[in-house]
Design an enzyme around this catalytic site. Structure first.
Site, PDB file in Angstrom:
ATOM      1  N   GLU A  45     -10.687   6.837  -6.663  1.00 55.08           N
ATOM      2  CA  GLU A  45     -11.309   7.726  -7.664  1.00 55.08           C
ATOM      3  C   GLU A  45     -11.463   9.129  -7.108  1.00 55.08           C
ATOM      4  O   GLU A  45     -11.534   9.333  -5.900  1.00 55.08           O
ATOM      5  CB  GLU A  45     -12.667   7.170  -8.109  1.00 55.08           C
ATOM      6  CG  GLU A  45     -13.616   6.804  -6.977  1.00 55.08           C
ATOM      7  CD  GLU A  45     -14.865   7.665  -6.944  1.00 55.08           C
ATOM      8  OE1 GLU A  45     -14.789   8.818  -7.414  1.00 55.08           O
ATOM      9  OE2 GLU A  45     -15.890   7.183  -6.440  1.00 55.08           O
ATOM     10  N   ARG A  70     -21.463   3.260  -1.691  1.00 59.03           N
ATOM     11  CA  ARG A  70     -20.641   2.335  -2.477  1.00 59.03           C
ATOM     12  C   ARG A  70     -19.795   3.048  -3.526  1.00 59.03           C
ATOM     13  O   ARG A  70     -19.649   2.596  -4.653  1.00 59.03           O
ATOM     14  CB  ARG A  70     -21.512   1.258  -3.127  1.00 59.03           C
ATOM     15  CG  ARG A  70     -22.370   0.496  -2.144  1.00 59.03           C
ATOM     16  CD  ARG A  70     -23.142  -0.616  -2.798  1.00 59.03           C
ATOM     17  NE  ARG A  70     -22.246  -1.680  -3.238  1.00 59.03           N
ATOM     18  CZ  ARG A  70     -21.759  -2.633  -2.441  1.00 59.03           C
ATOM     19  NH1 ARG A  70     -22.067  -2.647  -1.154  1.00 59.03           N
ATOM     20  NH2 ARG A  70     -20.959  -3.568  -2.926  1.00 59.03           N
ATOM     21  N   CYS A  75      -6.557   8.936  -1.409  1.00 62.07           N
ATOM     22  CA  CYS A  75      -5.814   8.431  -0.250  1.00 62.07           C
ATOM     23  C   CYS A  75      -6.349   8.894   1.094  1.00 62.07           C
ATOM     24  O   CYS A  75      -6.486   8.082   2.024  1.00 62.07           O
ATOM     25  CB  CYS A  75      -4.336   8.778  -0.377  1.00 62.07           C
ATOM     26  SG  CYS A  75      -3.956  10.547  -0.248  1.00 62.07           S
ATOM     27  N   HIS A 112      -0.122  12.795   0.137  1.00 60.81           N
ATOM     28  CA  HIS A 112      -0.420  11.370   0.261  1.00 60.81           C
ATOM     29  C   HIS A 112      -0.381  10.969   1.728  1.00 60.81           C
ATOM     30  O   HIS A 112       0.436  11.478   2.504  1.00 60.81           O
ATOM     31  CB  HIS A 112       0.550  10.509  -0.539  1.00 60.81           C
ATOM     32  CG  HIS A 112       0.153   9.061  -0.542  1.00 60.81           C
ATOM     33  ND1 HIS A 112      -1.079   8.643  -0.995  1.00 60.81           N
ATOM     34  CD2 HIS A 112       0.791   7.935  -0.104  1.00 60.81           C
ATOM     35  CE1 HIS A 112      -1.180   7.333  -0.863  1.00 60.81           C
ATOM     36  NE2 HIS A 112      -0.062   6.887  -0.314  1.00 60.81           N
ATOM     37  N   ASP A 127      -1.474   0.854   3.391  1.00 57.66           N
ATOM     38  CA  ASP A 127      -1.903   1.964   2.535  1.00 57.66           C
ATOM     39  C   ASP A 127      -2.982   1.455   1.588  1.00 57.66           C
ATOM     40  O   ASP A 127      -2.688   0.796   0.586  1.00 57.66           O
ATOM     41  CB  ASP A 127      -0.709   2.512   1.754  1.00 57.66           C
ATOM     42  CG  ASP A 127      -1.074   3.698   0.880  1.00 57.66           C
ATOM     43  OD1 ASP A 127      -2.251   4.128   0.917  1.00 57.66           O
ATOM     44  OD2 ASP A 127      -0.191   4.201   0.159  1.00 57.66           O
TER      45      ASP A 127
END
Length: 274
Positions: A45, A70, A75, A112, A127
């Site tokens: 997110e 939490r 990435c 990424h 990943d």
């Protein structure tokens, strides 16, 4: 001493967060179990960007956000935390950067991050930070096809970038991202993270995306649309009323926002339309 500072990882808290209570040796079964537990628990997110909060990629900040609070992340956050956990357990880890493709051939920026983990002399691609469309567990770092939860995956060599990860779709192979093996340093991650979280050209500064993969199905909340991608690549979309976004974030992804934060997310969803 490694240039990658892994201090600040609280293994007990991390294992509790992902629901893992197994062995802690640097073995392939442990790597696989941790990868599955992480991707099945901590969502992908980018909500903090829309909430005006900086994205930090140092280990203490990641431990606080993804574990203590939490929350999820994208990435750089996922894979920086996961690589620190692995290094603390004794795994040999290489951090690499790549370019998201999502079916396109043009060159996008290096936004990424992936990991190559060596176990007993063999390398594996790991990943935890590509969301519901990504890996559920590590795959051999070699040209090969794999299957995970009914999804077909393929890692191939292809010009520049040298490696491309693909997923099977009804129309054929679909490129997810490409990467090379040039050595990376912490500052490279800092720069890539800064661009991703602040540039008006970054898709993450325009809309929010929340993802998690469950039983092979990718559940993506993109603005006011819930997108379900089945293991075979079939896609169905469901509209989400603005008033229900908070419930979906809580029940589907385990994300609890303050009233102020939820109002900002709803406003972003209304602004972009999906």
């Amino acid at each position: 001493m490694s240039e990658w500072d892994v201090e600040g990882v609280e293994l007990d808290a991390y294992f509790k967060r992902i629901g893992y209570d197994g062995p802690r040796e640097a073995t392939l079964p442990v790597l696989t179990a941790l990868h599955r537990a992480h991707t099945g628990t901590i969502p992908f997110e980018n909500l903090d960007i829309l909430l005006g909060r900086p994205i930090e990629v140092d280990v203490p900040a990641l431990q606080e956000k993804l574990v203590a609070k939490r929350r999820g992340g994208y990435c750089f956050e996922h894979n920086m935390l996961f690589s620190a956990v692995l290094a603390t357990l004794g795994f040999e880890v290489r951090r690499l950067l790549g370019r998201v493709r999502m079916g396109h051939d043009e060159y996008w920026s290096r936004t990424h991050m992936v990991l190559v983990v060596t176990v007993d002399g063999r390398e594996w691609l790991a990943d935890t930070g590509f969301g519901g469309n990504g890996l559920r567990e590590p795959i051999p770092f070699a040209e090969a096809e794999s299957e995970q939860d009914g999804r077909k995956l393929s890692l191939v060599r292809h010009g520049d970038p040298q490696w491309i990860l693909r997923v099977g779709r009804p129309a054929g192979w679909f490129d997810l991202y490409g990467f090379d093996e040039f050595p990376q340093h912490p500052i490279d991650v800092v720069v890539g993270n800064h661009y991703t979280s602040t540039s008006p050209r970054s898709p993450f500064t325009k809309r929010f995306v929340v993802e998690r993969q469950q039983d092979g199905t990718c559940r993506t909340l993109a603005g006011r649309t819930l997108i379900l991608t089945a293991p075979d690549g079939t896609v169905t979309e469901h509209p989400v009323p603005l008033d229900d976004i908070g419930t979906v974030l809580s029940t589907d992804y385990g994300i609890e926002l303050s009233a102020e934060g939820l109002a900002a997310v709803r406003a972003a969803a209304e602004r972009v339309g999906r």
